[in-house]
Design a protein around this motif. Structure first.
Motif: not given
Length: 87
Positions: A48-51, A65-86
């Motif tokens: 998983v790459l996070v920009h 912005t999250v980049r990964t081969k699995d779109n669903r996983m990327g969306e989950g990581v995006q939500r997690l990053c947003t929650q943790v950073l908030a």
């Protein structure tokens, strides 16, 4: 572009520190105000790459912005990053 050094990691600010400490992302590179970090998902082996663009809105916002081969996983990581950073 330059490889990430401790000075470059500090350029990522609090967002980079939170990503590293709470989400276990490893800093990879800083390009301008964008911090690139990576991690591997245990059990899946996916990378998983996070920009994270820091310093937006006078330092009060981070664009992730999250980049990964699995779109669903990327969306989950995006939500997690947003929650943790908030928090």
């Amino acid at each position: 572009m330059h490889p990430l050094t401790r000075a470059g990691a500090r350029a990522c600010g609090a967002a980079g520190q939170v990503m590293e400490e709470r989400l276990h992302f490893a800093p990879v590179q800083v390009i301008g105000t964008e911090c690139i970090m990576c991690s591997a998902v245990i059990g899946v082996g996916a990378t998983v790459l996070v920009h994270a663009k820091v310093g937006l809105m006078n330092g009060s916002a981070v664009e992730v912005t999250v980049r990964t081969k699995d779109n669903r996983m990327g969306e989950g990581v995006q939500r997690l990053c947003t929650q943790v950073l908030a928090s």
